[in-house]
Design a protein around this motif. Structure first.
Motif, PDB file in Angstrom:
ATOM      1  N   GLU A 164      -7.879  -8.843  -8.111  1.00  0.00           N
ATOM      2  CA  GLU A 164      -8.238  -7.495  -7.680  1.00  0.00           C
ATOM      3  C   GLU A 164      -9.557  -7.497  -6.910  1.00  0.00           C
ATOM      4  OE1 GLU A 164      -8.602  -2.947  -9.462  1.00  0.00           O
ATOM      5  OE2 GLU A 164      -7.632  -4.534 -10.651  1.00  0.00           O
ATOM      6  N   LYS A 165     -10.471  -8.393  -7.275  1.00  0.00           N
ATOM      7  CA  LYS A 165     -11.737  -8.497  -6.543  1.00  0.00           C
ATOM      8  C   LYS A 165     -11.493  -8.993  -5.120  1.00  0.00           C
ATOM      9  CE  LYS A 165     -14.616  -9.373 -10.627  1.00  0.00           C
ATOM     10  NZ  LYS A 165     -15.463 -10.379 -11.337  1.00  0.00           N
ATOM     11  N   ILE A 166     -10.592  -9.972  -4.987  1.00  0.00           N
ATOM     12  CA  ILE A 166     -10.255 -10.478  -3.650  1.00  0.00           C
ATOM     13  C   ILE A 166      -9.578  -9.370  -2.844  1.00  0.00           C
ATOM     14  CG2 ILE A 166      -8.878 -12.161  -2.372  1.00  0.00           C
ATOM     15  CD1 ILE A 166      -9.238 -14.072  -4.758  1.00  0.00           C
ATOM     16  N   TYR A 167      -8.701  -8.615  -3.503  1.00  0.00           N
ATOM     17  CA  TYR A 167      -8.044  -7.481  -2.837  1.00  0.00           C
ATOM     18  C   TYR A 167      -9.093  -6.509  -2.305  1.00  0.00           C
ATOM     19  CZ  TYR A 167      -5.290  -3.315  -1.980  1.00  0.00           C
ATOM     20  OH  TYR A 167      -4.733  -2.223  -1.371  1.00  0.00           O
ATOM     21  N   PRO A 214      -7.420   1.506  -1.249  1.00  0.00           N
ATOM     22  CA  PRO A 214      -7.588   1.142  -2.662  1.00  0.00           C
ATOM     23  C   PRO A 214      -6.283   0.596  -3.229  1.00  0.00           C
ATOM     24  CG  PRO A 214      -8.526   3.301  -2.217  1.00  0.00           C
ATOM     25  CD  PRO A 214      -7.744   2.911  -0.999  1.00  0.00           C
ATOM     26  N   ILE A 215      -6.378  -0.280  -4.200  1.00  0.00           N
ATOM     27  CA  ILE A 215      -5.185  -0.889  -4.782  1.00  0.00           C
ATOM     28  C   ILE A 215      -4.271   0.188  -5.376  1.00  0.00           C
ATOM     29  CG2 ILE A 215      -6.283  -1.308  -7.025  1.00  0.00           C
ATOM     30  CD1 ILE A 215      -4.694  -3.965  -7.112  1.00  0.00           C
ATOM     31  N   SER A 216      -2.978   0.065  -5.103  1.00  0.00           N
ATOM     32  CA  SER A 216      -2.015   1.044  -5.605  1.00  0.00           C
ATOM     33  C   SER A 216      -1.682   0.771  -7.067  1.00  0.00           C
ATOM     34  CB  SER A 216      -0.724   0.991  -4.782  1.00  0.00           C
ATOM     35  OG  SER A 216      -0.043  -0.232  -5.003  1.00  0.00           O
ATOM     36  N   TRP A 224     -11.006  -7.238   0.918  1.00  0.00           N
ATOM     37  CA  TRP A 224     -10.331  -7.103   2.210  1.00  0.00           C
ATOM     38  C   TRP A 224      -9.761  -5.708   2.479  1.00  0.00           C
ATOM     39  CZ3 TRP A 224     -11.401 -10.620   5.592  1.00  0.00           C
ATOM     40  CH2 TRP A 224     -11.782 -11.883   5.149  1.00  0.00           C
ATOM     41  N   PHE A 225      -9.591  -4.903   1.431  1.00  0.00           N
ATOM     42  CA  PHE A 225      -8.914  -3.612   1.595  1.00  0.00           C
ATOM     43  C   PHE A 225      -9.755  -2.399   1.233  1.00  0.00           C
ATOM     44  CE2 PHE A 225      -5.422  -6.599   1.111  1.00  0.00           C
ATOM     45  CZ  PHE A 225      -4.494  -6.164   2.035  1.00  0.00           C
ATOM     46  N   ASN A 226     -10.790  -2.574   0.436  1.00  0.00           N
ATOM     47  CA  ASN A 226     -11.444  -1.400  -0.129  1.00  0.00           C
ATOM     48  C   ASN A 226     -12.973  -1.457  -0.009  1.00  0.00           C
ATOM     49  OD1 ASN A 226     -11.560   1.058  -1.488  1.00  0.00           O
ATOM     50  ND2 ASN A 226     -11.549   0.129  -3.512  1.00  0.00           N
ATOM     51  N   PRO A 227     -13.557  -1.171   1.179  1.00  0.00           N
ATOM     52  CA  PRO A 227     -12.863  -0.715   2.396  1.00  0.00           C
ATOM     53  C   PRO A 227     -12.396  -1.856   3.288  1.00  0.00           C
ATOM     54  CG  PRO A 227     -15.214  -0.580   2.745  1.00  0.00           C
ATOM     55  CD  PRO A 227     -15.023  -1.067   1.319  1.00  0.00           C
ATOM     56  N   GLY A 228     -12.930  -3.071   3.061  1.00  0.00           N
ATOM     57  CA  GLY A 228     -12.560  -4.209   3.892  1.00  0.00           C
ATOM     58  C   GLY A 228     -13.423  -4.316   5.132  1.00  0.00           C
ATOM     59  N   PRO A 229     -13.507  -5.510   5.730  1.00  0.00           N
ATOM     60  CA  PRO A 229     -14.377  -5.722   6.897  1.00  0.00           C
ATOM     61  C   PRO A 229     -13.971  -4.927   8.124  1.00  0.00           C
ATOM     62  CG  PRO A 229     -12.973  -7.638   6.508  1.00  0.00           C
ATOM     63  CD  PRO A 229     -12.817  -6.747   5.329  1.00  0.00           C
ATOM     64  N   THR A 230     -12.690  -4.512   8.198  1.00  0.00           N
ATOM     65  CA  THR A 230     -12.253  -3.681   9.330  1.00  0.00           C
ATOM     66  C   THR A 230     -12.185  -2.211   8.940  1.00  0.00           C
ATOM     67  OG1 THR A 230      -9.896  -3.930   8.821  1.00  0.00           O
ATOM     68  CG2 THR A 230     -10.891  -5.599  10.258  1.00  0.00           C
ATOM     69  N   ASN A 231     -12.680  -1.908   7.736  1.00  0.00           N
ATOM     70  CA  ASN A 231     -12.722  -0.518   7.253  1.00  0.00           C
ATOM     71  C   ASN A 231     -11.327   0.084   7.094  1.00  0.00           C
ATOM     72  OD1 ASN A 231     -14.588   1.394   6.300  1.00  0.00           O
ATOM     73  ND2 ASN A 231     -14.384   2.627   8.152  1.00  0.00           N
TER      74      ASN A 231
END
Length: 294
Positions: free
Chosen positions: A261-264, A278-280, A267-274
């Motif tokens: 979940e930390k790796i998720y 958030p994890i579903s 990249w996703f929350n918010p992630g480098p590309t914004n």
């Protein structure tokens, strides 16, 4: 006496485990190949944001890339090769499965849907993401769902599950949609920007990723209901249960420890590309279910 027995038992158990682990390398054709070459080949996408894409220095990065590198670390330990070389091989939707099937790459790190057809050519590791097909359109286009695509044009990446799902949905709904095949996401975005097509059908997470890296993100939106269900997984060569066990063990450990979940979130929350996803609840539950015990 009890203490002596426990000490002896622990030593015996350690001996058995120490002897059992190298057996994976002895039996696995993929691990044998990697050891002989002194190199592991990672297949990666170049524009599947944020799963596998290139950084400013031209190096692969992303959620799937991070997971693959965790598996590489375990392969290094298994083979006792701390200096094992990592070869990155660029792939796309058309080449990823053939390159796994013919042994060119040892693991595929991208955004690949696990399905029964693909399982004929490669094995999938546990589900690492859950998504589905939607449409990317320009704001103000008037397109809010697939029903609004009648008489319009849509791009699809050939060789994807989205292609199959969109064509089936068009047939089911009896609407007329002209499809334009593309090789990758950048080509699809060029088609949209030029007005050659009205929509691009792909997994919603990839569409949001495209928006996050677009020249003007405010111009684009993801619309409609899901018309497919797509569980992602990393691919490895078929018929190699020992290599699969090693890789599955790594993924299960990450899920059980909470590191997945930390790796998720990285990249996703918010992630480098914004991308801000958030994890579903479904994916969080999938992580819990797949965190296999020893």
């Amino acid at each position: 006496m009890i203490r002596t027995f426990r000490t002896a038992f622990a030593a015996a158990a350690a001996f058995v485990l120490a002897g059992a682990l190298p057996a994976l390398a002895q039996e696995s054709p993929t691990l044998k190949k990697i050891k002989a070459a002194g190199e592991i080949s990672i297949g990666h996408r170049e524009a599947s944001v944020p799963f596998a894409f290139m950084d400013q220095a031209g190096k692969p990065q992303g959620y799937s890339v991070d997971l693959c590198l965790k598996i590489v670390d375990e392969v290094k330990k298994e083979l006792n090769l701390p200096n094992l070389k990592v070869k990155f091989v660029a792939i796309n939707a058309q080449t990823r499965i053939p390159l796994i099937a013919n042994g060119t790459i040892d693991i595929e790190c991208g955004s690949t849907t696990n399905n029964l057809t693909r399982a004929k050519q490669g094995d999938f590791l546990p589900v690492t993401f859950i998504t589905g097909s939607k449409l990317l359109v320009k704001k103000g286009s008037g397109i809010k769902s697939l029903a609004d695509m009648n008489g319009k044009r849509a791009s699809i990446s050939s060789g994807t599950t989205n292609e199959k799902a969109l064509l089936a949905e068009i047939e089911k709904r009896k609407i007329k949609v002209e499809t334009v095949m593309v090789k990758d996401h950048p080509q699809a975005m060029l088609n949209l920007e030029s007005g050659r097509v009205d929509a691009y059908a792909s997994d919603d997470v990839l569409l949001y990723g495209m928006i996050s890296t677009a020249k003007d993100p405010s111009q684009w939106e993801v619309v409609g209901e899901f018309f497919s269900y797509d569980p992602y997984g990393l691919m490895i060569p078929r018929n190699d249960s020992d290599y699969r066990l090693l890789a599955t063990r790594v993924i299960a450990d990450l899920m059980r420890s909470g590191e997945m979940e930390k790796i998720y979130n990285k990249w996703f929350n918010p992630g480098p590309t914004n991308i801000k996803m958030p994890i579903s609840a479904d994916l969080k539950k999938a992580f819990s279910i797949q965190a296999l015990p020893y």
